[in-house]
Write a protein that holds these residues in place. Structure first.
Motif, PDB file in Angstrom:
ATOM      1  N   UNK A   1       2.579   3.507  -3.567  1.00  9.80           N
ATOM      2  CA  UNK A   1       3.857   3.620  -2.858  1.00  9.80           C
ATOM      3  C   UNK A   1       4.776   4.644  -3.514  1.00  9.80           C
ATOM      4  N   UNK A   2       4.756   4.704  -4.858  1.00  8.03           N
ATOM      5  CA  UNK A   2       5.655   5.601  -5.575  1.00  8.03           C
ATOM      6  C   UNK A   2       5.204   7.061  -5.511  1.00  8.03           C
ATOM      7  N   UNK A   3       3.886   7.306  -5.558  1.00  6.12           N
ATOM      8  CA  UNK A   3       3.387   8.674  -5.689  1.00  6.12           C
ATOM      9  C   UNK A   3       2.776   9.256  -4.408  1.00  6.12           C
ATOM     10  N   UNK A   4       2.178   8.416  -3.586  1.00  5.94           N
ATOM     11  CA  UNK A   4       1.404   8.911  -2.449  1.00  5.94           C
ATOM     12  C   UNK A   4       2.070   8.654  -1.114  1.00  5.94           C
ATOM     13  N   UNK A   5       2.692   7.481  -0.956  1.00  6.70           N
ATOM     14  CA  UNK A   5       3.160   7.095   0.365  1.00  6.70           C
ATOM     15  C   UNK A   5       4.200   8.058   0.935  1.00  6.70           C
TER      16      UNK A   5
END
Length: 382
Positions: free
Chosen positions: A344-348
């Motif tokens: 969620x923090x890096x890809x979403x």
């Protein structure tokens, strides 16, 4: 083949929902999974200024909805799949649409169903297997999808007053626990964290609204529908802003950021005269309602997309096979909670930007290029 395609379009275009139903669906879709998790995400980045970042995010989200409305003005009777096929060509459009739907399936409904199972098995029913929870909820959603968009929209009309009642009760009962010093000092670290948190806000609450491009042709009054779409996004966004404000005011930014489900924990804080307490089921009920309609709209859009990509006369026989894939993917998509938080923090955010912003902008650019080329061609022939 042309006759089949026309027949498929006619079958779907017979479905009609009202602008009121679109308004309610937009509100519930905007709230969706964000009602439980978004205060934590915002407080982790913007601290006590999370509510300011949320307001900025609502403004940016309305600009996104304006972008989607612009596309519906240009192609009022076409779904997103049909628009892609028109602008990119038959085979390229269908190929990109299929890839787009596969990516969306993994990042949308599968992740949402995982969130449901993870919440219930960690907060309410720790001894229940996640698979059982996901199967039961998915079956309810699939039944709604099989009955059609009109049935889902009518269900939203029936459940929306209950949602508003529960939300109002929750806000009124939690107000006595607020501490104004928790939001001070304002802008302690400048505006940098606010922009980052606002981007996280729109990635969770607004960038997936492109799915409404799949159901817009089924609204009976397109002109009023665009206003309803914008109003629904605004109301849903403000509901989330209030939740973020309450979480920060009651828990403070640090505790809010460390809590996976701060809104659910807020409901546990309600205590009126040592009599009215432990009513966190209010928050859970609100979340189940909004989550159901978010997941139902996801699946409805995917089924419409499949039928249009492959020119199917009836997509209902595919609902339960795809539902089985959904259940399996919801269990294996995230190996554990830290992996999910890292995703969620890096890809979403870039993932959702590619679907909710860059693709619509690409379609608008292609529309402009085709229009210029058409004018040039007309001028040359003249």
């Amino acid at each position: 083949m042309i006759n089949v395609k026309i027949e498929v379009r006619m079958v779907h275009k017979q479905v009609k929902i009202s602008t009121r139903q679109l308004l309610i669906l937009t509100i519930l879709f905007t709230i969706g999974t964000a009602i439980l998790v978004i205060p934590s995400v915002m407080a982790a980045t913007a601290k006590q200024d999370a509510w300011i970042a949320a307001l900025v995010g609502v403004g940016a989200g309305l600009l996104l909805i304006w972008l989607y409305n612009t596309i519906t003005i240009l192609y009022p009777q076409m779904t997103l799949i049909e628009i892609m096929e028109t602008l990119l060509g038959k085979w390229l459009g269908k190929s990109i649409a299929l890839l787009f739907m596969v990516m969306f399936f993994l990042g949308g409904p599968a992740a949402v169903l995982y969130d449901l199972g993870n919440f219930l098995t960690t907060q309410m029913m720790p001894e229940t297997p996640m698979q059982a929870v996901n199967i039961l909820f998915a079956l309810i959603v699939l039944m709604g999808v099989r009955l059609g968009l009109e049935t889902v929209a009518r269900s939203a009309e029936l459940l929306f007053p209950l949602f508003i009642l529960l939300y109002t009760a929750f806000v009124v009962l939690i107000v006595s626990n607020i501490k104004l010093e928790n939001i001070q000092p304002m802008l302690e670290k400048g505006v940098g964290p606010i922009w980052s948190a606002a981007l996280s806000f729109i990635s969770i609450a607004f960038l997936t609204h492109f799915v409404f491009l799949m159901i817009f042709p089924f609204v009976d009054q397109p002109d009023q529908a665009r206003r309803a779409f914008l109003t629904g996004g605004l109301i849903g966004g403000l509901v989330l802003v209030v939740l973020i404000v309450l979480a920060v005011l009651v828990f403070g930014p640090d505790l809010t950021a460390r809590n996976i489900y701060p809104s659910y924990s807020l409901a546990k804080k309600i205590n009126i005269g040592n009599f009215l307490q432990r009513i966190e089921a209010i928050m859970a009920a609100m979340w189940f309602i909004s989550l159901f309609f978010r997941l139902a709209l996801y699946m409805q859009s995917i089924m419409i997309a499949i039928s249009q990509i492959f020119n199917l006369k009836d997509d209902r026989p595919l609902i339960f096979p795809i539902g089985m894939i959904l259940i399996v993917m919801s269990v294996i998509i995230y190996p554990n909670v830290p992996y999910q938080q890292s995703w969620d923090a890096k890809i979403w955010t870039p993932f959702s930007l590619s679907m909710g912003l860059f693709l619509p902008l690409l379609l608008l650019c292609m529309h402009g290029i085709r229009k210029i080329w058409s004018k040039k061609k007309t001028g040359t022939e003249g």
